[in-house]
Design a protein around this motif. Structure first.
Motif, mmCIF file in Angstrom:
data_model
loop_
_atom_site.group_PDB
_atom_site.id
_atom_site.type_symbol
_atom_site.label_atom_id
_atom_site.label_comp_id
_atom_site.label_asym_id
_atom_site.label_seq_id
_atom_site.Cartn_x
_atom_site.Cartn_y
_atom_site.Cartn_z
ATOM 1 N N ALA A 71 0.676 -0.849 -0.182
ATOM 2 C CA ALA A 71 -0.133 -0.007 -0.222
ATOM 3 C C ALA A 71 0.645 0.960 -0.366
ATOM 4 O O ALA A 71 1.322 1.723 0.815
ATOM 5 C CB ALA A 71 -0.820 0.204 1.171
ATOM 6 N N ILE A 72 0.181 1.987 -1.353
ATOM 7 C CA ILE A 72 1.341 2.981 -1.097
ATOM 8 C C ILE A 72 0.804 4.217 -1.399
ATOM 9 O O ILE A 72 -0.403 4.494 -2.357
ATOM 10 C CB ILE A 72 2.424 3.429 -2.312
ATOM 11 N N ASN A 73 0.241 5.655 -0.285
ATOM 12 C CA ASN A 73 -0.438 6.593 -0.521
ATOM 13 C C ASN A 73 -1.343 6.019 -0.346
ATOM 14 O O ASN A 73 -2.804 6.729 -1.264
ATOM 15 C CB ASN A 73 -0.020 7.232 -1.576
ATOM 16 N N GLY A 74 -1.980 4.862 -0.061
ATOM 17 C CA GLY A 74 -2.894 5.164 0.278
ATOM 18 C C GLY A 74 -4.101 4.075 -1.304
ATOM 19 O O GLY A 74 -4.989 3.191 -1.431
ATOM 20 N N MET A 75 -3.210 3.245 -2.101
ATOM 21 C CA MET A 75 -3.417 2.326 -3.050
ATOM 22 C C MET A 75 -2.572 1.725 -3.661
ATOM 23 O O MET A 75 -1.749 1.083 -2.618
ATOM 24 C CB MET A 75 -3.025 3.104 -4.335
ATOM 25 N N THR A 76 -3.244 0.203 -3.263
ATOM 26 C CA THR A 76 -2.303 -0.978 -2.969
ATOM 27 C C THR A 76 -1.720 -1.440 -4.860
ATOM 28 O O THR A 76 -2.028 -1.200 -5.383
ATOM 29 C CB THR A 76 -3.829 -1.690 -3.003
ATOM 30 N N LYS A 77 -1.036 -1.990 -4.827
ATOM 31 C CA LYS A 77 -0.353 -1.984 -5.942
ATOM 32 C C LYS A 77 0.507 -2.975 -5.787
ATOM 33 O O LYS A 77 1.365 -3.884 -5.444
ATOM 34 C CB LYS A 77 1.661 -1.414 -6.504
ATOM 35 N N THR A 78 0.095 -3.461 -6.557
ATOM 36 C CA THR A 78 0.972 -5.983 -6.786
ATOM 37 C C THR A 78 1.491 -5.608 -8.493
ATOM 38 O O THR A 78 1.056 -4.833 -9.034
ATOM 39 C CB THR A 78 -0.739 -6.478 -7.209
ATOM 40 N N SER A 326 2.512 16.507 -10.299
ATOM 41 C CA SER A 326 1.011 17.811 -10.300
ATOM 42 C C SER A 326 0.266 16.587 -10.318
ATOM 43 O O SER A 326 -1.395 16.263 -10.833
ATOM 44 C CB SER A 326 1.209 18.422 -11.200
ATOM 45 N N VAL A 327 0.468 15.306 -11.465
ATOM 46 C CA VAL A 327 -0.781 14.580 -11.501
ATOM 47 C C VAL A 327 -1.147 13.195 -10.650
ATOM 48 O O VAL A 327 -2.249 13.635 -9.861
ATOM 49 C CB VAL A 327 0.547 13.157 -12.407
ATOM 50 N N GLY A 328 -0.017 12.677 -9.450
ATOM 51 C CA GLY A 328 0.044 11.802 -8.228
ATOM 52 C C GLY A 328 -0.765 13.002 -6.914
ATOM 53 O O GLY A 328 -0.730 12.602 -6.395
ATOM 54 N N LYS A 329 -0.626 14.189 -7.166
ATOM 55 C CA LYS A 329 -0.725 14.980 -6.343
ATOM 56 C C LYS A 329 -0.302 14.829 -4.841
ATOM 57 O O LYS A 329 -0.562 15.060 -4.234
ATOM 58 C CB LYS A 329 -2.435 15.026 -5.892
ATOM 59 N N VAL A 330 1.387 14.741 -5.065
ATOM 60 C CA VAL A 330 2.344 14.426 -3.528
ATOM 61 C C VAL A 330 3.536 15.072 -4.379
ATOM 62 O O VAL A 330 3.554 15.473 -5.207
ATOM 63 C CB VAL A 330 2.067 13.152 -3.728
ATOM 64 N N TYR A 331 3.775 15.336 -2.880
ATOM 65 C CA TYR A 331 5.631 15.756 -3.283
ATOM 66 C C TYR A 331 6.434 14.158 -2.937
ATOM 67 O O TYR A 331 6.096 12.834 -2.230
ATOM 68 C CB TYR A 331 6.878 16.560 -2.523
ATOM 69 N N ARG A 332 7.487 13.942 -4.875
ATOM 70 C CA ARG A 332 8.112 12.541 -4.354
ATOM 71 C C ARG A 332 9.661 13.468 -4.172
ATOM 72 O O ARG A 332 10.470 14.911 -4.517
ATOM 73 C CB ARG A 332 8.190 12.360 -6.016
ATOM 74 N N GLU A 333 10.323 12.736 -3.672
ATOM 75 C CA GLU A 333 11.950 12.366 -3.056
ATOM 76 C C GLU A 333 12.510 11.666 -3.745
ATOM 77 O O GLU A 333 12.326 10.003 -3.779
ATOM 78 C CB GLU A 333 11.940 13.184 -2.124
ATOM 79 N N LEU A 351 1.932 14.011 0.509
ATOM 80 C CA LEU A 351 1.330 14.965 0.889
ATOM 81 C C LEU A 351 2.398 16.395 1.539
ATOM 82 O O LEU A 351 2.037 17.118 1.422
ATOM 83 C CB LEU A 351 -0.161 15.051 1.742
ATOM 84 N N ASP A 352 3.185 15.815 2.487
ATOM 85 C CA ASP A 352 3.885 17.065 2.989
ATOM 86 C C ASP A 352 5.202 16.870 2.942
ATOM 87 O O ASP A 352 6.003 16.260 2.932
ATOM 88 C CB ASP A 352 3.490 16.411 4.726
ATOM 89 N N PRO A 353 5.719 17.833 2.763
ATOM 90 C CA PRO A 353 7.237 18.414 1.995
ATOM 91 C C PRO A 353 8.328 17.835 3.223
ATOM 92 O O PRO A 353 9.428 18.026 2.962
ATOM 93 C CB PRO A 353 7.644 19.833 0.792
ATOM 94 N N ASN A 354 7.500 19.113 4.428
ATOM 95 C CA ASN A 354 8.360 18.940 5.516
ATOM 96 C C ASN A 354 8.090 17.222 6.163
ATOM 97 O O ASN A 354 9.682 16.961 7.378
ATOM 98 C CB ASN A 354 7.844 19.183 6.653
#
Length: 617
Positions: A71-78, A326-333, A351-354
């Motif tokens: 589960a990543i950001n509320g989405m299950t990946k298989t 802007s597509v996933g609506k998240v910060y990625r590092e 969701l939070d850059p901090n």
């Protein structure tokens, strides 16, 4: 399964046989539950694989898959792996997802989860038959992977290397030097900005003469991407004067033990970002060790956002970066970490850059294991659902007759006295893409080679592509704008580092190509939104392209068959396709279709359905 809203792959639709299934009980350790033996307790992975192999012998025309869920950001990946030749594994026990991916690559196993596409995957794509249509909406789609491709017949995906252009900048100001690296470039209104490290490399001859620290960050600006100037910022004092373009030094970030030599600067495009924090710098700190944020309202005057790092798991001794997706609506590092001594890349999203969760390793199904010094990952600005990376590849070749024939032998031998790898390591640039931010299709071939120059080349640190790309004017009259990329040359050799500009056509990273004998590309079932189809393509004077639209079952749609499409030839980044006397596709919008491209001595770089027609160029 594909997220129809975002075009990022999340869950693979391939069914899992009931002989085996597994789930991830923790982030790193994979603990499958064996359904073959119906055991509730966790038997060893080796025993489990033996069960799978035995079961597979009893299956006819079926595949056995190993599966994990996360589960990543509320989405299950298989992800699923179709194992081949499992008996070759012996008694080794693999404990992590990364170990499994490496083993699958070594064994010739086919990783068919996340992105089945990739430059090293050359299957016939028959698994797309009868698959759920992929909703591409009105997005621009590039042929950088095989995500949308069902079949290539006498055609291939071709990596295009950028053209080497002029030297546009030298870090030869008194406060700069030959250790300039970890540059960031982006457009800010009508101005292009370049942030870069100053100073000399501590293992260079120039540093022996003048101890010019590289723990600084500088700013240069340009209006065309070619001519760059240094604004006088009056921020940092150097030799008694603030008339320089320095924006940061070690004293300004001493509170966190910050290293201005290891930064990445970006403009935060999150619409909810406060204006006073619109510009951000990712910086390495040592109190405690981790990555921190500096923020600014103008991109010049920065302050520390927090005394707490936003992530602490990693080595960080490279350029580490963050951006708003802007597509996933998240910060990625993305940042540097070592995997059993090999330089690699980890990532996390938030969701939070901090604050970020524990990072995950990137996966490269089917690609050779290579040491990646940087990552340079960013959303492609013309198709932001596709993430692109331009990592610098690190290769210590050791001493050999060929190494001694490379340029700069005297400097090479001098650096080797301080550390052997300083003399024998060479670097170039690679290219990779992703649709989920974690699994990348990476080309094993170089995107930028060191080249034939006999000076300032074949050096550890050269061919380092800056983070960011700029759209700039073409030097050809009437031609569309180019994409400009920038890379280092002459790193730590003389008294300065040089900046070389490279150019590509827009979307021109990879093409679907066929030679003179001709070939075709067939897509998987797609659903689009729009009234016309536009191509970014190029042909020879004798070459051509035709496009056929098929229904979901693979039958040509009446009026849109190959014979209804006049030959397309030329070179354009936006040409509207015409069938007979029409280009109107509104009757097919929202319905499952396939596209067949017939090519002869031609390349297609991208396509897009839209409601506005493009002009031929």
């Amino acid at each position: 399964m594909t997220c129809n809203s975002h075009g990022r792959q999340s869950v693979d639709p391939v069914p899992v046989p009931d002989c085996v299934a597994a789930s991830s009980a923790s982030r790193d350790r994979i603990q499958p539950k064996c359904l073959t033996c119906s055991a509730d307790d966790h038997c060893s992975l080796t025993e489990r694989l033996d069960n799978i192999v035995k079961k597979e012998r009893d299956l006819t025309n079926r595949r056995v898959h190993w599966r994990y869920n996360r589960a990543i950001n509320g989405m299950t990946k298989t992800a699923y792996i179709d194992f081949r030749n499992l008996s070759l594994m012996g008694n080794d026990t693999m404990q992590t997802r990364r170990d499994w991916m490496k083993s699958a690559t070594l064994l010739g196993a086919s990783a068919i989860g996340y992105t089945v596409a990739g430059p090293t995957v050359r299957g016939n794509g028959s698994e797309g038959s009868g698959a759920e249509a992929i909703n591409i909406g009105s997005r621009r789609e590039l042929f950088v992977d095989q995500y949308l491709i069902e079949r290539l017949d006498d055609a291939r995906l071709e990596l295009h290397r950028p053209q080497r252009r002029e030297i546009v900048f030298r870090t030869d100001a008194p406060w700069e030097g030959n250790g300039s690296a970890y540059q960031s470039v982006f457009r800010d209104g009508d101005v292009f900005r370049m942030y870069y490290r100053g100073g000399h490399h501590t293992a260079s001859k120039a540093y022996e003469k003048e101890k010019n620290s590289w723990e600084t960050l500088c700013l240069a600006e340009s209006h065309d991407g070619i001519h760059w100037t240094r604004p006088e910022l009056d921020i940092v004092e150097f030799q008694g004067s603030t008339k320089n373009n320095l924006i940061l030094d070690a004293d300004m970030v001493s509170e966190i033990g910050g290293s201005p030599a290891h930064t990445a600067t970006f403009k935060d495009t999150n619409p909810d970002c406060p204006d006073e924090e619109r510009y951000k710098i990712v910086i390495v700190g040592s109190k405690p060790r981790g990555l921190y944020l500096l923020v600014s309202a103008d991109g010049v005057h920065f302050r520390l956002k927090s005394k707490q790092p936003f992530t602490t798991t990693g080595a960080f001794d490279s350029q580490n970066l963050m951006f708003w997706d802007s597509v996933g609506k998240v910060y990625r590092e993305y940042h540097r970490q070592f995997d059993q001594g090999v330089r690699g890349i980890m990532t996390a999203s938030s969701l939070d850059p901090n604050r970020f969760p524990e990072p995950q390793w990137l996966d490269y199904p089917g690609a050779a294991e290579q040491a990646l010094y940087t990552n340079q990952i960013q959303p492609y600005y013309r198709a932001p659902h596709i993430l692109m990376g331009f990592p610098m590849r690190y290769m210590d070749r050791g001493w050999s007759p060929s190494m001694e024939q490379l340029p700069g032998l005297e400097e090479r031998q001098y650096r080797a006295k301080q550390h052997p790898r300083y003399g024998t390591t060479v670097t170039d640039a690679a290219f990779m893409t992703s649709r989920d931010g974690e699994t990348f299709s990476r080309w094993d071939e170089a995107f930028i080679r060191p080249g034939p120059a006999t000076k300032d080349s074949w050096v550890y640190g050269d061919n380092f592509i800056f983070w960011g790309m700029l759209q700039t004017k073409s030097d050809l009259d009437g031609a569309p704008d180019d994409i400009s990329l920038y890379a280092t040359e002459g790193y730590w050799q003389g008294d300065s580092t040089t900046v070389r500009r490279y150019t590509l056509r827009q979307d021109g990273f990879v093409s679907a190509r066929a030679g003179w004998k001709g070939g075709s590309v067939l897509t998987k079932p797609l659903v689009f939104d729009g009234s016309r189809l536009e191509l970014n393509f190029a042909t020879s004077a004798a070459g051509s392209i035709r496009v056929e639209i098929q229904d979901g079952e693979g039958k040509p749609v009446d009026g849109f068959a190959l014979q209804d499409c006049p030959e397309i030839f030329g070179d354009s980044i936006t040409r509207t396709v015409v069938w007979k006397d029409t280009q109107d596709l509104s009757s097919l919008s929202g319905k499952p279709v396939r596209l067949r491209f017939d090519l002869q001595d031609a390349d297609i770089f991208s396509f897009q359905f839209s409601n506005a027609g493009g002009e031929a160029r």
